[in-house]
Structure formats: structure tokens, C-alpha cells
Design a protein around this motif. Sequence first.
Motif, PDB file in Angstrom:
ATOM      1  N   SER A 127       0.830  -1.208   0.000  1.00 28.23           N
ATOM      2  CA  SER A 127       0.000   0.000   0.000  1.00 28.23           C
ATOM      3  C   SER A 127       0.865   1.259   0.000  1.00 28.23           C
ATOM      4  N   MET A 128       1.960   1.244   0.771  1.00 31.98           N
ATOM      5  CA  MET A 128       2.849   2.398   0.812  1.00 31.98           C
ATOM      6  C   MET A 128       3.476   2.654  -0.548  1.00 31.98           C
ATOM      7  N   GLU A 129       3.893   1.592  -1.206  1.00 30.69           N
ATOM      8  CA  GLU A 129       4.516   1.732  -2.527  1.00 30.69           C
ATOM      9  C   GLU A 129       3.525   2.289  -3.551  1.00 30.69           C
ATOM     10  N   LEU A 130       2.310   1.758  -3.542  1.00 32.21           N
ATOM     11  CA  LEU A 130       1.309   2.187  -4.517  1.00 32.21           C
ATOM     12  C   LEU A 130       0.807   3.598  -4.220  1.00 32.21           C
ATOM     13  N   LEU A 131       0.627   3.921  -2.944  1.00 34.27           N
ATOM     14  CA  LEU A 131       0.201   5.278  -2.584  1.00 34.27           C
ATOM     15  C   LEU A 131       1.271   6.303  -2.950  1.00 34.27           C
ATOM     16  N   SER A 132       2.533   5.896  -2.859  1.00 38.26           N
ATOM     17  CA  SER A 132       3.624   6.774  -3.290  1.00 38.26           C
ATOM     18  C   SER A 132       3.500   7.081  -4.781  1.00 38.26           C
ATOM     19  N   ASP A 133       3.140   6.077  -5.568  1.00 38.51           N
ATOM     20  CA  ASP A 133       2.952   6.295  -7.010  1.00 38.51           C
ATOM     21  C   ASP A 133       1.820   7.288  -7.259  1.00 38.51           C
ATOM     22  N   ILE A 134       0.721   7.151  -6.510  1.00 37.35           N
ATOM     23  CA  ILE A 134      -0.418   8.060  -6.687  1.00 37.35           C
ATOM     24  C   ILE A 134      -0.043   9.473  -6.267  1.00 37.35           C
ATOM     25  N   LYS A 135       0.690   9.576  -5.183  1.00 39.43           N
ATOM     26  CA  LYS A 135       1.132  10.891  -4.711  1.00 39.43           C
ATOM     27  C   LYS A 135       1.998  11.569  -5.777  1.00 39.43           C
ATOM     28  N   LEU A 136       2.891  10.790  -6.393  1.00 40.58           N
ATOM     29  CA  LEU A 136       3.706  11.338  -7.479  1.00 40.58           C
ATOM     30  C   LEU A 136       2.821  11.763  -8.646  1.00 40.58           C
ATOM     31  N   GLY A 137       1.830  10.951  -8.978  1.00 37.74           N
ATOM     32  CA  GLY A 137       0.925  11.290 -10.071  1.00 37.74           C
ATOM     33  C   GLY A 137       0.164  12.578  -9.826  1.00 37.74           C
ATOM     34  N   ILE A 138      -0.216  12.810  -8.581  1.00 35.25           N
ATOM     35  CA  ILE A 138      -0.902  14.063  -8.229  1.00 35.25           C
ATOM     36  C   ILE A 138       0.039  15.245  -8.399  1.00 35.25           C
ATOM     37  N   GLU A 139       1.263  15.105  -7.887  1.00 36.10           N
ATOM     38  CA  GLU A 139       2.215  16.209  -7.928  1.00 36.10           C
ATOM     39  C   GLU A 139       2.676  16.511  -9.356  1.00 36.10           C
ATOM     40  N   MET A 140       2.640  15.512 -10.239  1.00 34.41           N
ATOM     41  CA  MET A 140       3.030  15.717 -11.637  1.00 34.41           C
ATOM     42  C   MET A 140       1.831  16.086 -12.506  1.00 34.41           C
ATOM     43  N   ASN A 141       0.687  16.282 -11.858  1.00 28.04           N
ATOM     44  CA  ASN A 141      -0.544  16.693 -12.546  1.00 28.04           C
ATOM     45  C   ASN A 141      -1.034  15.640 -13.539  1.00 28.04           C
ATOM     46  N   ILE A 142      -0.667  14.385 -13.285  1.00 33.62           N
ATOM     47  CA  ILE A 142      -1.183  13.278 -14.086  1.00 33.62           C
ATOM     48  C   ILE A 142      -2.554  12.871 -13.566  1.00 33.62           C
ATOM     49  N   ILE A 143      -2.697  12.838 -12.249  1.00 34.53           N
ATOM     50  CA  ILE A 143      -3.981  12.563 -11.602  1.00 34.53           C
ATOM     51  C   ILE A 143      -4.534  13.872 -11.058  1.00 34.53           C
ATOM     52  N   ARG A 144      -5.736  14.244 -11.471  1.00 30.91           N
ATOM     53  CA  ARG A 144      -6.284  15.557 -11.118  1.00 30.91           C
ATOM     54  C   ARG A 144      -7.512  15.491 -10.206  1.00 30.91           C
ATOM     55  N   ASN A 145      -8.055  14.296 -10.000  1.00 30.25           N
ATOM     56  CA  ASN A 145      -9.308  14.219  -9.238  1.00 30.25           C
ATOM     57  C   ASN A 145      -9.114  13.664  -7.820  1.00 30.25           C
ATOM     58  N   ILE A 146      -7.870  13.569  -7.371  1.00 23.33           N
ATOM     59  CA  ILE A 146      -7.570  13.145  -6.004  1.00 23.33           C
ATOM     60  C   ILE A 146      -6.666  14.200  -5.371  1.00 23.33           C
ATOM     61  N   GLY A 147      -6.964  14.586  -4.148  1.00 21.16           N
ATOM     62  CA  GLY A 147      -6.186  15.627  -3.485  1.00 21.16           C
ATOM     63  C   GLY A 147      -4.962  15.093  -2.769  1.00 21.16           C
ATOM     64  N   ARG A 148      -3.982  15.947  -2.632  1.00 21.89           N
ATOM     65  CA  ARG A 148      -2.736  15.600  -1.929  1.00 21.89           C
ATOM     66  C   ARG A 148      -3.017  15.174  -0.496  1.00 21.89           C
ATOM     67  N   LYS A 149      -3.881  15.922   0.194  1.00 26.72           N
ATOM     68  CA  LYS A 149      -4.173  15.612   1.600  1.00 26.72           C
ATOM     69  C   LYS A 149      -4.822  14.240   1.742  1.00 26.72           C
ATOM     70  N   THR A 150      -5.633  13.863   0.763  1.00 22.51           N
ATOM     71  CA  THR A 150      -6.281  12.549   0.805  1.00 22.51           C
ATOM     72  C   THR A 150      -5.232  11.452   0.881  1.00 22.51           C
ATOM     73  N   ILE A 151      -4.196  11.558   0.063  1.00 20.46           N
ATOM     74  CA  ILE A 151      -3.155  10.531   0.054  1.00 20.46           C
ATOM     75  C   ILE A 151      -2.288  10.622   1.297  1.00 20.46           C
ATOM     76  N   ASN A 152      -1.930  11.827   1.713  1.00 21.96           N
ATOM     77  CA  ASN A 152      -1.117  11.987   2.925  1.00 21.96           C
ATOM     78  C   ASN A 152      -1.800  11.363   4.137  1.00 21.96           C
ATOM     79  N   LYS A 153      -3.096  11.578   4.245  1.00 21.34           N
ATOM     80  CA  LYS A 153      -3.834  11.021   5.377  1.00 21.34           C
ATOM     81  C   LYS A 153      -4.051   9.522   5.206  1.00 21.34           C
ATOM     82  N   LEU A 154      -4.219   9.092   3.970  1.00 16.37           N
ATOM     83  CA  LEU A 154      -4.424   7.665   3.713  1.00 16.37           C
ATOM     84  C   LEU A 154      -3.169   6.857   4.062  1.00 16.37           C
ATOM     85  N   ILE A 155      -2.004   7.453   3.884  1.00 21.20           N
ATOM     86  CA  ILE A 155      -0.751   6.789   4.268  1.00 21.20           C
ATOM     87  C   ILE A 155      -0.774   6.454   5.753  1.00 21.20           C
TER      88      ILE A 155
END
Length: 340
Positions: A277-305
Motif C-alpha cells: 500500500s505504501m509503494e502504490l500510494l507513493s505512485d499516486i502521490k507522485l501522479g498528483i504532484e506531476m498533474n497526471i492525476i487531477r481528481n484526487i487531493g494531496r491531503k487525501t493521500i497523505n492522510k491515507l498513508i
Amino acid sequence: MKWLDGEGSDKDIVVSSRIRLARNIRDIKFPQELNNEMAEEIKNKVNNSVIADERNNDVFKYYDLKDINSTEQRVLVEKHLISPGLLQNSQIGGFLIRKDEKVTVMINEEDHIRMQVIYPGLNLEACWEEADKLDDIIEANTEYAFDEKIGYLTACPTNIGTGMRASVMLHLPSLVLTKQINGIFQAVSQIGLTVRGLYGEGSNAKGNLFQISNQITLGESEKDIMNKLKNIVQQLINNERQAREKIYKFNKIKIEDKIYRSLGILKNARIMNSEESMELLSDIKLGIEMNIIRNIGRKTINKLIIKTQPANVQSKYNKDLNPNERDIKRAEIIRKELDI
């Protein structure tokens, strides 16, 4: 996880900044040598010292660690509200926590007093300002163990001097992908800084999250320590951003595929262990920061970790779970959070 609310600078890479101050009361044995009676006396003294300031009357709440079950104790560690070291002294330890959860005063950890201030993003100066004020409040009612030549006296020699540990939590997936991370960290260790995992000393780096902190507390001022750390952190931020640009420029489809595959697994998996889960959530967090994923917020992933850490999963369902049951529930939590 209230402390994650709010914004800090460089939030695309920096998860949090933290200042910890170690202090001891003069002429009293360190916690490792305390009996229960003296430990209670110290807890009362520190508690009274904090709330003696009228600004703190309604904003801090005291907890005795022995009154909290082991699962909830670990939850507090996973939320970064108390240290793993405090759990080692669970029979004599206690802590005060401010309502916004940004400030904690741990009592009878390795030292009599460990003040912690944690903020989201790169915010070392704000953390230090809070810690310094609290330090003055406690010192007004408590005489510290202090030497004019070497500074504050602590149970561990590495904390003697300022007694300050400044740390910054960074998300550095691109430096890991480009295999630059080990060389960078070797260079960092040569200038008096250390690299640790998600929960500090003794913990492993998971989800490409690394904690950078000072090793030296003696012979340097608090300002010097923060400036050195901040300068190195800024270099790491620049290196990570350059690495992100490079991998996206030359491997656009490959990096997008990696991120969307991770998102697909997280949104559909029925069993998920902590490491995956940590590895995959890291990928999503990177996707958010690179503007690849636009419909999930940074805080959502930070808290989900944090929500998907073992004790947090156990606490949410309020029952004992074996590892397999916990992995099933973790996957369920992630699916619900990402059901968008």
C-alpha cells in the motif's frame, strides 16, 4: 490527523517539518532510573508548568500513557503525535497535546521532557517559534539541567547542547527511480545530517518517504542547525523536481502507465499489505504532484498513508485483527477513500 490540515511551502515534495527539544529537570535522575513515585511527580510538575500559562489552559490536554491501550498507543505513534521511544516507558510516561495536534509535550521518554512541534510542508521557522515559546513557558516554572559551557544536559550524549532535533519529511520517488538517492544520502551524511524512515530512528524508509534531520546538537546554535538542514532540503527538493521533469520528458507513457496501474490496483484490490500500500500510494502521490492525476487531493493521500498503518486499521474496526484480516480491511479503507 489535524496537524496535516493547512499548507506549507514546497508541499509537492515536503510532507512535514518538525522541531523536537529535549530537556531534563535539574538534580533528578533520567527516566531510565526513575521509580514510579518520582515519575508521577515529574508528570505533575511538567503538566502544571504548561497549563500555568493562561494561554494554554483550554488548548492542551494531558494523557497518562498507562491509561491508553497498546493499540491506541501505536496509533499515536503512526500519526506522529508521540515518539516510539515514549512507548518504551509506557508505565511512567505521559504527554500533553494541543487541540490542533501540532504541539506535543512528552514526559518521561528518554528525557524528562520532549517538546515536539510538527507542521505540514517546509515550515521549520514556524515550528521553532512555537517550540521556543513553549520552552520558555515550561522553564519559567521548572529549573532545567543546564551547563554554561556545553548547554542542555540530556540522557543521550548526542542530544547535549541545544537539545534540538530538526527534521523534514520528504517524498522523493523520482530520485529513487533514477537511482540517485543513495549517492545523495551518502553526501548528506558527511555534513552532519542523517536520513531515517517514516518513524525516525530505527524505522525503514517506506513509500519513498525519508526523514532528514541534524545529527549534531553541540557547538551549533538552533539557527545554524535549521539553516544547514533547510539548505540541504532545498537542494533535495530541486534534485527531485529535476528528476521528475526528466523521467516525464523521456518516459512519459511509461511513468503514466506505472501511476495508473497503481491507481487501478488500489481502487480494486481486496487484500493489501502495508508495504504494498505504501509503494502504490507513493505512485499516486507522485501522479498528483506531476498533474497526471487531477481528481484526487494531496491531503487525501497523505492522510491515507497514516490511516492504512497497522494500528490505525486495527483501531478503526475496534477489534483484534490477524494480519490477513488487517490486509483485507486495509484494502477496504483504500477503496472507500478512492471511490470517486
